[in-house]
Design an enzyme around this catalytic site. Structure first.
Site, mmCIF file in Angstrom:
data_model
loop_
_atom_site.group_PDB
_atom_site.id
_atom_site.type_symbol
_atom_site.label_atom_id
_atom_site.label_comp_id
_atom_site.label_asym_id
_atom_site.label_seq_id
_atom_site.Cartn_x
_atom_site.Cartn_y
_atom_site.Cartn_z
ATOM 1 N N PRO A 2 0.882 -1.259 -0.002
ATOM 2 C CA PRO A 2 0.054 -0.135 0.040
ATOM 3 C C PRO A 2 0.886 1.416 0.090
ATOM 4 O O PRO A 2 1.789 1.356 0.653
ATOM 5 C CB PRO A 2 -0.742 -0.044 1.313
ATOM 6 C CG PRO A 2 -0.742 -1.496 1.868
ATOM 7 C CD PRO A 2 0.424 -2.022 1.249
ATOM 8 N N GLU A 3 0.549 2.257 -1.017
ATOM 9 C CA GLU A 3 1.405 3.416 -0.984
ATOM 10 C C GLU A 3 0.306 4.636 -0.550
ATOM 11 O O GLU A 3 -0.812 4.342 0.039
ATOM 12 C CB GLU A 3 1.871 3.768 -2.398
ATOM 13 C CG GLU A 3 3.012 2.626 -2.722
ATOM 14 C CD GLU A 3 3.626 2.891 -4.144
ATOM 15 O OE1 GLU A 3 3.715 4.073 -4.568
ATOM 16 O OE2 GLU A 3 3.742 1.736 -4.884
ATOM 17 N N LYS A 59 2.720 6.900 4.724
ATOM 18 C CA LYS A 59 2.097 5.445 4.547
ATOM 19 C C LYS A 59 1.579 5.044 5.911
ATOM 20 O O LYS A 59 0.983 4.145 6.132
ATOM 21 C CB LYS A 59 2.917 4.635 4.025
ATOM 22 C CG LYS A 59 3.583 4.786 2.596
ATOM 23 C CD LYS A 59 4.592 3.815 2.182
ATOM 24 C CE LYS A 59 5.370 4.285 0.875
ATOM 25 N NZ LYS A 59 6.264 3.269 0.386
ATOM 26 N N HIS A 101 -7.722 -13.798 9.263
ATOM 27 C CA HIS A 101 -6.495 -13.634 10.339
ATOM 28 C C HIS A 101 -6.394 -12.184 10.666
ATOM 29 O O HIS A 101 -6.569 -11.247 10.210
ATOM 30 C CB HIS A 101 -5.216 -13.675 9.243
ATOM 31 C CG HIS A 101 -4.058 -13.422 9.772
ATOM 32 N ND1 HIS A 101 -3.155 -14.204 10.635
ATOM 33 C CD2 HIS A 101 -3.207 -12.279 10.009
ATOM 34 C CE1 HIS A 101 -2.220 -13.794 11.061
ATOM 35 N NE2 HIS A 101 -1.959 -12.470 10.598
ATOM 36 N N ARG A 119 2.010 -11.966 6.607
ATOM 37 C CA ARG A 119 3.417 -12.074 6.557
ATOM 38 C C ARG A 119 4.082 -11.491 7.822
ATOM 39 O O ARG A 119 5.424 -11.636 8.026
ATOM 40 C CB ARG A 119 3.729 -11.634 5.160
ATOM 41 C CG ARG A 119 3.193 -12.251 4.266
ATOM 42 C CD ARG A 119 3.654 -11.449 2.928
ATOM 43 N NE ARG A 119 5.098 -11.565 2.646
ATOM 44 C CZ ARG A 119 5.609 -11.145 1.502
ATOM 45 N NH1 ARG A 119 4.799 -10.443 0.585
ATOM 46 N NH2 ARG A 119 6.878 -11.056 1.320
ATOM 47 N N ARG A 269 14.777 -3.212 -5.947
ATOM 48 C CA ARG A 269 13.489 -2.966 -6.221
ATOM 49 C C ARG A 269 13.442 -3.161 -7.888
ATOM 50 O O ARG A 269 14.417 -2.728 -8.582
ATOM 51 C CB ARG A 269 12.738 -2.113 -5.737
ATOM 52 C CG ARG A 269 12.743 -2.192 -4.388
ATOM 53 C CD ARG A 269 11.909 -0.899 -3.725
ATOM 54 N NE ARG A 269 11.755 -0.998 -2.268
ATOM 55 C CZ ARG A 269 11.084 -0.185 -1.527
ATOM 56 N NH1 ARG A 269 10.070 0.773 -2.232
ATOM 57 N NH2 ARG A 269 11.253 -0.275 -0.281
#
Length: 279
Positions: A2-3, A59, A101, A119, A269
């Site tokens: 998410p940005e 963020k 979760h 994660r 990246r």
């Protein structure tokens, strides 16, 4: 990951659900989600507090309490979930293969908010104030605020020798831009991601600033239509792929010049760009 547009959409959707609500109880199901802070610290400090303001910086999701501050960072795959009440939370959270979760949950006087990241990279922390959170202190100007002017941006660019893509990902310069929207902004500005930031001419700097603002605004519109559905654990933002011009399009034709989009690695990246019309 998410940005800024995704996090802003989350904040706008979350605000009417939790602002003014009191945190009756904090449930930490997976203590890794609060590290390096002890789970007991987050629970003890946030429990009983009222959520005054839901905001964002970069963020980070910010829950300003009547005393203190809760920060949430989604990292790679974090998300928020909404439950009607505490009973539903415990009926659905972490129950078998079909359960939702949940790492940390805020049981409110009306409803319950869950923070989830399978994660376990995402984090929930409590702070006495924003000034005590180093992650917030080091952030640069927020790319959605009026403070993010072309003049200020040009000054930041001129002071850095780093490649443009690396510069944009450095949150101490401009907060909120990630891998996807840095690639997209550079494509729209027709700038090579490998160019040193301080080599941009004033017109090029203005062009990149305009591209960033435009790309983020368009992405935010996509993220809000439809708005996040916190009731659905499988929900994720839809339609963003329709506006992408470079990211994830390796080998496909550039929608401006027709040449194939390239992928290279920068700072560990993937960077996507057109080697023909970005220079």
């Amino acid at each position: 990951m998410p940005e800024l547009p995704e996090v802003e959409a989350v904040v706008r959707t979350l605000r009417p659900l939790v602002e003014g609500r009191r945190i009756r109880c904090v449930h930490v199901f997976h203590p890794i989600a609060t590290k390096p802070q002890p789970a007991s610290h987050v629970t003890r400090q946030a429990q009983g507090r009222r959520i005054r303001i839901v905001g964002r910086k970069g963020k980070y999701v910010l829950l300003t309490l009547d005393r203190g501050l809760l920060t949430m960072h989604f990292k790679l795959d974090g998300q928020l979930l909404w439950f009607g009440n505490g009973k539903e939370l415990f009926e659905r959270a972490n129950v078998g293969e079909t359960g939702a979760h949940v790492d940390v949950a805020l049981e409110l006087d009306k409803g319950a908010l869950g923070f989830a990241d399978r994660r376990h990279f995402g984090r929930v922390h409590f702070w006495e104030s924003a000034d005590s959170c180093r992650g917030l202190i080091v952030l640069g100007v927020d790319a959605l605020l009026r403070d993010f002017t072309s003049g200020r941006f040009a000054e930041l660019l001129s002071a850095s020798k780093r490649p443009l893509k690396d510069f944009l990902l450095d949150q101490s310069h401009v907060a909120g831009i990630g891998n996807i929207y840095s690639c997209e902004s550079l494509w729209h500005a027709r700038l090579d991601p490998r160019r040193p930031a301080n080599t941009l001419t004033p017109p090029e700097a203005r062009r990149l600033h305009k591209a960033i603002v435009s790309v983020l605004a368009r992405a935010l519109e996509c993220c809000l239509h439809p708005a996040p559905d916190f009731r659905d654990p499988e929900w994720w933002f839809r339609g963003l792929e329709k506006i992408l011009r470079a990211y994830g399009r390796e080998g496909k034709s550039c929608r401006r010049c027709g040449e194939p989009i390239r992928r290279i690695e920068q700072g560990g990246r993937s960077t996507y760009f057109c080697g023909h019309c970005q220079n």
